[in-house]
Design a protein around this motif. Sequence first.
Motif, mmCIF file in Angstrom:
data_model
loop_
_atom_site.group_PDB
_atom_site.id
_atom_site.type_symbol
_atom_site.label_atom_id
_atom_site.label_comp_id
_atom_site.label_asym_id
_atom_site.label_seq_id
_atom_site.Cartn_x
_atom_site.Cartn_y
_atom_site.Cartn_z
ATOM 1 N N CYS A 79 0.848 -1.191 0.000
ATOM 2 C CA CYS A 79 0.000 0.000 0.000
ATOM 3 C C CYS A 79 0.883 1.240 0.000
ATOM 4 N N ALA A 80 0.306 2.330 -0.497
ATOM 5 C CA ALA A 80 0.876 3.657 -0.275
ATOM 6 C C ALA A 80 0.100 4.233 0.890
ATOM 7 N N SER A 81 0.729 5.065 1.711
ATOM 8 C CA SER A 81 -0.004 5.497 2.886
ATOM 9 C C SER A 81 0.524 6.784 3.489
ATOM 10 N N THR A 82 -0.406 7.548 4.078
ATOM 11 C CA THR A 82 -0.017 8.673 4.918
ATOM 12 C C THR A 82 0.202 8.186 6.357
ATOM 13 N N GLY A 83 0.142 6.879 6.569
ATOM 14 C CA GLY A 83 0.518 6.325 7.871
ATOM 15 C C GLY A 83 -0.417 5.286 8.445
ATOM 16 N N ASN A 84 -1.706 5.596 8.524
ATOM 17 C CA ASN A 84 -2.617 4.676 9.199
ATOM 18 C C ASN A 84 -2.908 3.415 8.386
ATOM 19 N N ILE A 101 4.567 -4.663 2.223
ATOM 20 C CA ILE A 101 5.427 -3.590 1.717
ATOM 21 C C ILE A 101 4.644 -2.283 1.808
ATOM 22 N N VAL A 102 5.274 -1.324 2.443
ATOM 23 C CA VAL A 102 4.618 -0.055 2.710
ATOM 24 C C VAL A 102 5.401 1.055 2.015
ATOM 25 N N VAL A 103 4.705 1.888 1.242
ATOM 26 C CA VAL A 103 5.367 3.012 0.598
ATOM 27 C C VAL A 103 4.785 4.305 1.163
ATOM 28 N N ALA A 131 6.841 -4.793 8.562
ATOM 29 C CA ALA A 131 6.710 -4.462 7.141
ATOM 30 C C ALA A 131 8.036 -3.948 6.593
ATOM 31 N N LYS A 132 8.215 -4.093 5.294
ATOM 32 C CA LYS A 132 9.322 -3.434 4.597
ATOM 33 C C LYS A 132 8.820 -2.046 4.257
ATOM 34 N N VAL A 133 9.482 -1.024 4.783
ATOM 35 C CA VAL A 133 9.007 0.342 4.587
ATOM 36 C C VAL A 133 9.915 1.098 3.627
ATOM 37 N N VAL A 134 9.302 1.659 2.594
ATOM 38 C CA VAL A 134 10.035 2.478 1.630
ATOM 39 C C VAL A 134 9.528 3.913 1.755
ATOM 40 N N THR A 146 2.608 5.287 -7.957
ATOM 41 C CA THR A 146 3.725 4.355 -8.143
ATOM 42 C C THR A 146 3.339 2.931 -7.729
ATOM 43 N N VAL A 147 2.633 2.819 -6.610
ATOM 44 C CA VAL A 147 2.205 1.509 -6.117
ATOM 45 C C VAL A 147 1.184 0.883 -7.079
ATOM 46 N N ARG A 148 0.282 1.706 -7.603
ATOM 47 C CA ARG A 148 -0.710 1.187 -8.563
ATOM 48 C C ARG A 148 -0.016 0.698 -9.828
ATOM 49 N N ASP A 149 0.977 1.435 -10.275
ATOM 50 C CA ASP A 149 1.757 1.060 -11.453
ATOM 51 C C ASP A 149 2.449 -0.283 -11.194
ATOM 52 N N LEU A 150 3.061 -0.402 -10.023
ATOM 53 C CA LEU A 150 3.790 -1.637 -9.682
ATOM 54 C C LEU A 150 2.854 -2.855 -9.636
#
Length: 356
Positions: A79-84, A101-103, A131-134, A146-150
């Motif tokens: 997921c892409a996230s502002t945190g929560n 995986i967290v972006v 989680a692996k955090v990027v 970017t996450v949707r593209d991936l």
Amino acid sequence: MGVIARYREHLPVGPATPEVDLNEGSTPLVASRNIGRALGLKHLYFKYEGLNPTGSFKDRGMVVAVAKALEGGSRVLICASTGNTSASMAAYAARTGVRAIVVVPSGAGRAQGAPPEIALNKLSQALMYGAKVVALKGNFDFALETVRDLTSHYPVALMNSVNPHRIAGQKTAAFEIVDELGDAPDYLVLPVGNAGNITAYWKGFREYHAAGRATRLPRMVGAQAEGAAPIVTGSPVANPKTLASAIRIGNPASWEGATSARDESGGLIAAVTDTEIISAQIRLASSEGLFAEPASAAPLALLFRLVRDGKIDRDAVTVVVLTGSGLKDPEAALKNVEPPIELDGDARTLAKVLKL
Ligand code: AN7
């Protein structure tokens, strides 16, 4: 009991769906003691979503999305996230033994080595849950793009609220409100960021109404932060700015869901300033005993303004959704309260300092 067990017949789950829960949902609907009286509102409630297992409403949708991803054979979630969202996804991934995986946005102009643009405690949750955090250079909207593209090129399950199972799970909050009040409220007031939650609540209220569980539908009232108010202004914000980092979003994925909820319900979506947000956050904590994060105080700030402008009927039943716990972002809160008194002394000096 989690939301899948409680609302199974309203959710897209079947015998093949794995059982997943962290006892999310069933959060308190707290009647206001002081703010409602001060505003002259007879029936003001707070839906305290900060009491979910990872401290925000995201757990409701995430549990369903993770169960469905497992059912479909996914072993890697992103997921892409502002945190929560990232905190929640990481927790359910940990619980079910799949990769997370967290972006998160690192911010465009941030100094090397500075923390990402999300609240520190949300980051610590994702890291602790394994989680692996990027931290991706740029803002949330770029991270989501970017996450949707991936995910369109790799076998990784997309867990943002564009995943319809997230919306399905989140609508259970509307069910709980109706179950507790005996009917839908007149106003449902909540923050709007990526706009998944307003979409989900509206879906929940409509479904319960269609099933005969409620006799009416609420007006949906959404609050955005002034520097990140694309739905209010009608166009995407390239560089969204607000201290409420959870809703620092310039191009909401569920934009249309939000405008449909607003228009079909006869509601509104408006912007509040950061100053209004902080003052609402402090008032909520200091006069109700409810500590919510800045994004969650935005709808209360909007309610203050609507009452001042005479736009809310005093007899109306109003529910303000407190989407995340104040403990998520203590740094934001601490900037706005008096620091502790430093003292080296005994009971007498303490009494003197306290003017007892
Ligand atoms: C506390 O975690 O978008 O309008 O990536 O954390 O459904 O996006 C969080 C959003 C409100 C806005 N309150 O909800 C994320 C993320 C809190 C939040 C919102 C968020 P949506």
